[in-house]
Design an enzyme around this catalytic site. Structure first.
Site, PDB file in Angstrom:
ATOM      1  N   HIS A 168      15.578 -17.488  -1.689  1.00  0.00           N
ATOM      2  CA  HIS A 168      16.719 -18.014  -1.276  1.00  0.00           C
ATOM      3  C   HIS A 168      16.201 -19.519  -0.144  1.00  0.00           C
ATOM      4  O   HIS A 168      16.741 -20.455   0.907  1.00  0.00           O
ATOM      5  CB  HIS A 168      17.772 -17.214   0.219  1.00  0.00           C
ATOM      6  CG  HIS A 168      19.071 -16.143  -0.588  1.00  0.00           C
ATOM      7  ND1 HIS A 168      17.820 -14.389  -0.068  1.00  0.00           N
ATOM      8  CD2 HIS A 168      19.451 -16.249  -0.576  1.00  0.00           C
ATOM      9  CE1 HIS A 168      18.585 -14.207  -0.566  1.00  0.00           C
ATOM     10  NE2 HIS A 168      19.689 -15.022  -0.975  1.00  0.00           N
ATOM     11  N   GLU A 334      29.141  -7.033  -3.970  1.00  0.00           N
ATOM     12  CA  GLU A 334      29.584  -8.064  -2.806  1.00  0.00           C
ATOM     13  C   GLU A 334      30.557  -9.332  -4.741  1.00  0.00           C
ATOM     14  O   GLU A 334      30.557 -10.573  -4.539  1.00  0.00           O
ATOM     15  CB  GLU A 334      28.842  -9.272  -2.757  1.00  0.00           C
ATOM     16  CG  GLU A 334      27.436  -8.526  -1.967  1.00  0.00           C
ATOM     17  CD  GLU A 334      27.054  -9.080  -0.587  1.00  0.00           C
ATOM     18  OE1 GLU A 334      27.478  -9.062   0.607  1.00  0.00           O
ATOM     19  OE2 GLU A 334      26.043  -9.879  -1.082  1.00  0.00           O
ATOM     20  N   GLU A 350      35.154 -11.281  -0.638  1.00  0.00           N
ATOM     21  CA  GLU A 350      34.410 -11.850   0.522  1.00  0.00           C
ATOM     22  C   GLU A 350      34.734 -13.437   1.422  1.00  0.00           C
ATOM     23  O   GLU A 350      34.848 -13.793   0.150  1.00  0.00           O
ATOM     24  CB  GLU A 350      32.879 -12.327   0.421  1.00  0.00           C
ATOM     25  CG  GLU A 350      32.055 -12.683   1.853  1.00  0.00           C
ATOM     26  CD  GLU A 350      30.351 -12.777   1.230  1.00  0.00           C
ATOM     27  OE1 GLU A 350      30.540 -11.871   0.076  1.00  0.00           O
ATOM     28  OE2 GLU A 350      29.715 -13.565   2.113  1.00  0.00           O
ATOM     29  N   CYS A 418      26.686 -15.301   7.128  1.00  0.00           N
ATOM     30  CA  CYS A 418      26.962 -16.346   6.534  1.00  0.00           C
ATOM     31  C   CYS A 418      28.777 -16.330   6.661  1.00  0.00           C
ATOM     32  O   CYS A 418      29.484 -17.729   6.663  1.00  0.00           O
ATOM     33  CB  CYS A 418      27.259 -15.570   4.775  1.00  0.00           C
ATOM     34  SG  CYS A 418      27.623 -14.025   4.190  1.00  0.00           S
TER      35      CYS A 418
END
Ligand SMILES: [Zn+2]
Length: 837
Positions: A168, A334, A350, A418
């Site tokens: 990331h 996800e 999400e 997030c």
């Protein structure tokens, strides 16, 4: 608004227009947004939410960034760079840096609209901490800087080697760039922009043709580099964005680099971007990539990237979109499931994916000038996006399911945080989605055009067709479809006003056939200019285009009738078969427990013929339009026969559910008895009170009287996850490790002393999906005075899957039972249902 503030806004708006002009490329979006800085909302729906975001959500999110050590990570990285002794412990996740960036972005938008010296000074202090954590060559990634020898295990041994997997690094920098562009635009200060450009220059020096290659494991860097290009005019940032999109794919991955073990689908690298046609994998990563693709398609005039984005969009809205505008059916990765695989209770949806949906759909609109993208953007915005934050603004949903049995509740913060940060930055920018414009020279049109895309009370100032223009709306939308639009040019001139007629007002809830209205058509919309009717001729792009010479004070009256509509899904969506959903205007409804008899909604049957009417309730959920009518409630009697009772019915806007405690909720309601869940007959177990050894789980699922379909049925269970059984002979877990346990329990206290001689346990076990298994062993005790005594059982304490495990024992009269169990090593345990006789 004070005169001073108005002047301040005008200066910033002018600066924004000047900045937009700095980018030197000849290509851009043919339609340009009217930025949120130019739009003021004073409406009933958005203005209060935006104010809650300013007053509650942003301060709370900053506080959580401090409390959770996210700010301290930057402080420790700075200590490391100065050679000072510091705590070497790795941050919780390598992407924790992004949460501070996102909240700074949200705060910047707020500062732009409303000067706040205290907030401004606080943001500057945070920026100073970020700047101090930047390595001399521009690199910022706190986990490696804090401890270069032993960073977070996802970071990789050296910079960038684990980027395609889970480091990331580029994702973190992407959020830094987004925050920096916003902060510079909002305040004119370069303190964060300088940090960002130094980092972006490092990326330009590192990656590109003839240099190193990679693609971001978690996208956002692409669209963020484009934002940085727009504020700095540096072409190299745009070129790098295009490079990262072009490089993506299965080819040319060096042998010392790893890709995500979940497969290349997971982060949309299964094919080259220009060859992709279907949304797959992690939904947030997908949305950010598709938004970046639209930017590159527009600014680089890249027809292949544009065509790929269009294909993916068509595929998504035809088969992978929830009615709430949410996306990402599956929690495991996800992300996206198979076409038409849209389960309701386990829907992941999400909040960040909804935010990404609106970034992407807005860009698709700017690329094509077609309102079908605004239709999808509006659906997500009013439903599956703002469901992510409570009405008070202080708690958040990560997944946004369409059905609940009480297991879902918003939380103040998350380990992976997030979603709250994304809410802070998105809510503050909502005014920027209301209008757009196209000058005549773009695409060689004859006249300039204003696009009125969303309906919300307030006004906007912009430049169009060689002069200034103020446009104002007066409306109670989304509760009422009457909209008065005043068009005030500084001097009379000809241009087009494109008035959007939403898909829901044209008998098309979504483009394609995934959802359709079930009931008879609504009355047609009406539109008039200065009181004179205008024909409802809708362009290919979904607008009524009104081209005329506009004079100060000209008024457009739009009336979008808003009857309650019934919607059904495509027959291939198994979860919605024989079910109906309700929509009024852009708002999708849900039935929730506090408004319906017995606190149940999964037992409701709503026949197609039952009349439904709207009613405004100023006392409810900050003021909402509810839907009322009559329905049937199903229940089981003592003998297990289904009873059917006529009862009142109320539905609320889906986005406002879960503001009154845990309980049942359903968007898709049964049309027939067969698919409803009758309320069980009350028993000693269902009327008991439970306590247990976990902390915050919804234990009531264990005694809801609903028989599970299988051990992995995810509709109504309880588990101890993330607690695991200890490995045999293992030492106690070290701090920071997953907790291990040598015993868990549930106590059932009866409403009155009861005589019992049998118990039935149906274990929860999600093999193949999660970390919960049947237990290693268990036993049952009963309360005798102050003591717990084991029951005298006649058989085994079974641990079979997919069935009730029955234990008979010598009858006892008692006030309470206690179930004790030992989990299997390194997995958790859970219970679907616990019955007693
Ligand atoms: Zn999220």
């Amino acid at each position: 608004m004070t005169t001073l503030l108005r002047i301040g806004l005008a200066i910033v708006t002018a600066a924004l227009i000047a900045l937009a002009g700095q980018a030197q490329g000849t290509h851009d979006y043919p339609v340009q947004p009217v930025p949120f800085t130019a739009v003021r909302l004073n409406d009933v729906f958005w203005a209060p939410r935006i104010e809650t975001n300013r007053q509650v959500t942003i301060p709370a999110a900053f506080q959580k960034c401090e409390e959770s050590g996210r700010v301290n990570n930057f402080e420790r990285a700075a200590q490391a760079l100065r050679g000072e002794p510091h705590d070497m412990k790795a941050p919780g996740y390598p992407f924790d840096d992004t949460d501070l960036y996102k909240v700074i972005e949200g705060a910047s938008y707020v500062l732009n609209v409303q000067p706040d010296p205290k907030l401004d000074a606080y943001v500057d202090r945070m920026i100073a901490k970020i700047a101090a954590a930047q390595e001399p060559d521009g690199y910022i990634y706190t986990t490696r800087t804090i401890n270069p020898e032993n960073p977070h295990r996802w970071a990789g041994k050296e910079r960038w080697v684990n980027e395609r997997n889970d480091s990331h690094e580029l994702y973190d920098l992407g959020h830094l760039f987004e925050a920096a562009a916003a902060h510079y635009q909002a305040t004119g200060k370069k303190n964060l922009l300088d940090v960002a450009t130094k980092a972006a220059d490092l990326l330009v020096a590192t990656f590109g043709p003839g240099k190193r290659t990679t693609w971001p494991g978690h996208q956002i860097t692409e669209m963020a580099l484009v934002k940085l290009y727009r504020v700095t005019g540096k072409e190299s940032y745009l070129s790098l964005a295009k490079f990262l999109i072009d490089e993506r794919g299965p080819a040319a991955i060096p042998s010392n680099e790893t890709v995500n073990p979940r497969g290349l689908d997971y982060n949309q690298a299964q094919l080259r971007v220009i060859d992709q046609s279907e949304p797959v994998g992690h939904a947030v990563r997908a949305m950010y990539m598709y938004a970046g693709m639209a930017d590159v398609a527009a600014l680089e005039d890249d027809a292949k990237v544009k065509a790929a984005g269009d294909r993916i969009w068509d595929n998504l809205v035809q088969s992978k979109l929830y009615l709430t505008g949410g996306i990402g059916a599956a929690g495991g990765h996800e992300g996206f499931g198979d076409p038409y695989d849209l389960p309701n209770m386990t829907a992941y949806n999400e909040t960040c994916a909804s935010v990404g949906m609106d970034y992407w759909n807005h860009r698709q609109f700017l690329l094509h000038g077609d309102a079908k993208y605004i239709d999808i953007m509006e659906r997500t915005l009013y439903n599956g996006l703002i469901s992510g934050v409570s009405l008070k603004g202080d708690t958040f949903f990560y997944p946004n399911p369409l059905e609940s049995n009480g297991q879902h509740a918003r939380q103040a913060w998350f380990g992976v945080a997030c979603c709250p940060g994304n809410i802070t930055r998105f809510m503050a920018s909502v005014p920027g989605y209301v209008y757009a414009k196209r000058e005549a020279r773009a695409a060689g049109r004859d006249t300039a055009a204003l696009y009125v895309n969303l309906y919300a009370g307030g006004s906007a100032d912009l430049e169009l067709a060689g002069g200034k223009l103020t446009v104002a709306q007066d409306t109670r939308y989304p509760w009422d479809g009457a909209v008065k639009i005043r068009v005030t040019p500084d001097k009379a001139r000809a241009f087009t006003v494109n008035v959007r007629i939403p898909g829901w007002a044209r008998e098309q809830p979504v483009p394609g056939d995934l959802y359709r209205f079930l009931d008879r058509p609504a009355p047609a919309p009406r539109i008039a200019v200065n009181g004179k009717a205008v024909p409802l001729t809708i362009t290919d792009g979904g607008y009524v285009a009104i081209t005329r010479t506009w004079n100060g004070g000209d008024t457009i009256d739009l009336d979008l009738p808003m009857p309650v509509r019934r919607i059904v899904a495509h027959d291939k969506v198994a979860a919605d078969r024989d079910r109906v959903a309700l929509q009024r205007g852009p708002i999708v409804y849900a039935a929730e427990w506090p408004d319906n008899p017995s606190g149940k909604v999964r037992n409701i049957v709503l026949p197609d013929a039952n009349a439904l009417v709207p009613e405004f309730r100023s006392d409810l959920l900050n003021g909402v339009e509810v839907i009322k009518g009559r329905a049937f409630g199903l229940s089981l009697d003592e003998k297990g026969a289904v009873q059917k009772a006529d009862q009142p019915f109320v539905a609320i806007p889906y986005a406002t559910w879960a503001n009154r405690g845990r309980g049942q909720m359903s968007v898709w309601l049964a049309r027939t008895d067969a698919v409803a869940r009758p309320t069980p007959y009350p028993t000693a177990a269902t009327t008991s009170t439970l306590t247990h050894s976990a902390s915050t789980k919804n234990i009531r699922n264990v005694i809801d009287g609903e028989d599970p379909r299988a051990s992995n049925d995810s509709s109504s269970y309880f588990d101890w996850w993330p607690r695991n059984g200890c490995a045999a002979g293992a030492p106690p877990p070290a701090a920071g490790q997953r907790p291990c346990s040598n015993g868990e329990w549930i106590e059932m206290t009866f409403a009155k002393p009861s005589t019992v001689s049998e118990t039935q346990i149906y274990w929860f076990d999600d093999t193949g999906r999660g970390g919960v298994r049947v237990p290693k062993s268990w036993r049952l005790l009963y309360k005798d005075g102050a003591d717990w005594k084991p029951v005298a059982a006649s058989g085994e304490f079974g641990v079979a899957r997919d069935q009730y495990n029955t234990v008979r024992f010598t009858a006892v009269t008692t006030t309470a039972l206690r179930l004790e169990l030992q989990m299997q090593p390194e997995v958790s345990a859970g219970v679907q249902e616990w019955k007693v006789k």
